[in-house]
Structure formats: structure tokens, C-alpha cells
Design a protein around this motif. Structure first.
Motif, PDB file in Angstrom:
ATOM      1  N   ARG A   2       0.641  -1.244   0.016  1.00 18.96           N
ATOM      2  CA  ARG A   2       0.064   0.132   0.080  1.00 18.96           C
ATOM      3  C   ARG A   2       0.848   1.155  -0.074  1.00 18.96           C
ATOM      4  NH1 ARG A   2      -4.802  -0.063   4.144  1.00 18.96           N
ATOM      5  NH2 ARG A   2      -3.657   1.952   4.580  1.00 18.96           N
ATOM      6  N   MET A   3       2.005   1.161   0.378  1.00 26.52           N
ATOM      7  CA  MET A   3       2.826   2.263   0.418  1.00 26.52           C
ATOM      8  C   MET A   3       4.055   2.564  -0.354  1.00 26.52           C
ATOM      9  SD  MET A   3       1.200   4.208   2.555  1.00 26.52           S
ATOM     10  CE  MET A   3       2.519   5.505   2.873  1.00 26.52           C
ATOM     11  N   MET A   7       1.976   3.666  -5.662  1.00 27.70           N
ATOM     12  CA  MET A   7       0.655   4.381  -5.294  1.00 27.70           C
ATOM     13  C   MET A   7       0.903   5.814  -5.534  1.00 27.70           C
ATOM     14  SD  MET A   7      -1.385   2.199  -4.367  1.00 27.70           S
ATOM     15  CE  MET A   7      -2.630   3.456  -3.872  1.00 27.70           C
ATOM     16  N   MET A  16      -7.659   3.843  -6.313  1.00 26.31           N
ATOM     17  CA  MET A  16      -7.650   3.856  -4.953  1.00 26.31           C
ATOM     18  C   MET A  16      -7.041   5.212  -4.315  1.00 26.31           C
ATOM     19  SD  MET A  16      -5.829   0.025  -4.191  1.00 26.31           S
ATOM     20  CE  MET A  16      -5.922   0.196  -2.607  1.00 26.31           C
ATOM     21  N   VAL A  19      -6.018   5.883  -0.697  1.00 29.61           N
ATOM     22  CA  VAL A  19      -4.744   5.344  -0.528  1.00 29.61           C
ATOM     23  C   VAL A  19      -3.765   6.025  -1.157  1.00 29.61           C
ATOM     24  CG1 VAL A  19      -3.421   2.960  -0.383  1.00 29.61           C
ATOM     25  CG2 VAL A  19      -5.687   3.002  -0.186  1.00 29.61           C
ATOM     26  N   ASN A  22      -2.979   8.956   0.988  1.00 30.49           N
ATOM     27  CA  ASN A  22      -2.130   8.965   2.219  1.00 30.49           C
ATOM     28  C   ASN A  22      -0.597   8.620   1.852  1.00 30.49           C
ATOM     29  OD1 ASN A  22      -2.018   8.282   5.014  1.00 30.49           O
ATOM     30  ND2 ASN A  22      -1.875   6.203   4.459  1.00 30.49           N
ATOM     31  N   TYR A  23      -0.696   8.004   0.507  1.00 34.81           N
ATOM     32  CA  TYR A  23       0.865   7.829   0.166  1.00 34.81           C
ATOM     33  C   TYR A  23       1.753   8.983  -0.133  1.00 34.81           C
ATOM     34  CZ  TYR A  23       4.742   6.846  -2.684  1.00 34.81           C
ATOM     35  OH  TYR A  23       6.055   6.830  -3.436  1.00 34.81           O
ATOM     36  N   ASP A  96       1.822   4.114   7.860  1.00 34.62           N
ATOM     37  CA  ASP A  96       0.783   3.382   7.347  1.00 34.62           C
ATOM     38  C   ASP A  96       0.120   3.072   8.623  1.00 34.62           C
ATOM     39  OD1 ASP A  96      -1.144   1.304   6.703  1.00 34.62           O
ATOM     40  OD2 ASP A  96       0.116   1.195   4.929  1.00 34.62           O
ATOM     41  N   ASN A 100       1.326  -2.045   7.358  1.00 30.21           N
ATOM     42  CA  ASN A 100       1.141  -3.102   6.548  1.00 30.21           C
ATOM     43  C   ASN A 100       2.254  -3.294   5.476  1.00 30.21           C
ATOM     44  OD1 ASN A 100      -0.118  -5.325   5.689  1.00 30.21           O
ATOM     45  ND2 ASN A 100      -2.050  -4.361   4.768  1.00 30.21           N
TER      46      ASN A 100
END
Length: 146
Positions: A2-3, A7, A16, A19, A22-23, A96, A100
């Protein structure tokens, strides 16, 4: 996963958006201190190449799902990076919300067989562990302060 740098832009970031947002907000926390986590990984396919068969990744669509259903290949790179991160990370600056790092498995140090991460998170002996730590520093724990 996810990071990762993938992304920041592209199809996955468009699908996404929260997400991806947030990245962009948090990537400096990862890349400034732990850039080795994503070395040579500009895309999601680059990441999957470390543990998924080439034939599966060549599929235009569905390789993420397909990789999760097949036996993984390992050359030790992700494990080494994860272990280095565990040693380097202070736990005080989360990047994160779930921290994760989707490393699909770790290897048993004696047999070399992969261990699912869920085995490492077995909390059934947690109380005993806390008691041992407390004893080691001269603190007595009971039901009220455990």
C-alpha cells in the motif's frame, strides 16, 4: 504494497484515490528513512517480481490475484529488507495506519520453509511473555495491571 512508489500515480492510484492521497502525505516517512524497502521497485509488477512467477506476472490483468493463489518464489531479498526494517524502525513514526508490509511469508530459520505471518502473531502466550518481561525488570504484575 500500500505504501509503495506505485501508489503515487498510475492506474492503481486512480482506482484507490484515498490510499494514493495517504501515500503522498506520508511517503517521506518511508522514503527518507527506509528507501531500501523499495529499491528497484517503481511499479507494482516490480514488487511482485520478488515473489511471484514471471509467467503469472506477464498476464495483463489479474496477476495480483493470481500471485496470491500460487506458491511463492523467494530469493531472500524481501525477507532481508523486512528484517533490516524491523531493526531500523523505532515504532514512533507510523507511515501506514496498519503498518502493513505485505511480505507474504517469512522463512523458518532452521528448515527454510515459509511461515505464514499469522503464525508469528499468535498472542496465546502474551500474558506469560509480559510476566517474564516484568520479572526481568523487577516488577510484579497481577490481573489489575496486566
Amino acid at each position: 504494497y500500500r505504501m509503495g512508489p506505485w501508489m503515487g500515480e498510475g492506474d492503481l492510484a486512480r482506482r484507490m484515490p484515498m490510499v494514493a492521497k495517504n501515500y503522498h502525505k506520508s511517503k517521506h516517512r518511508v522514503m527518507d528513512h527506509y528507501s531500501y524497502l523499495y529499491e528497484d521497485m517503481a511499479t507494482l509488477k516490480d514488487y511482485y517480481r520478488y515473489f511471484c512467477r514471471k509467467e503469472t506476472i506477464r498476464r495483463a490483468r489479474g496477476f495480483v490475484s493470481a500471485c496470491s493463489k500460487e506458491p511463492h518464489i523467494h530469493n531472500g531479498t524481501l525477507v532481508q529488507r523486512f528484517e533490516r526494517f524491523v531493526n531500523d524502525y523505532n515504532g514512533l513514526d507510523p507511515f501506514d495506519v496498519h503498518l502493513n508490509l505485505q511480505v507474504p511469508s517469512l522463512l523458518d530459520g532452521q528448515t527454510g520453509e515459509p511461515l505464514p505471518i499469522s503464525i508469528l502473531h499468535n498472542a496465546s502466550e502474551a500474558e506469560k511473555g509480559w510476566q517474564e518481561i516484568a520479572y526481568g525488570v523487577g516488577v510484579e504484575l497481577d490481573a489489575t495491571n496486566l
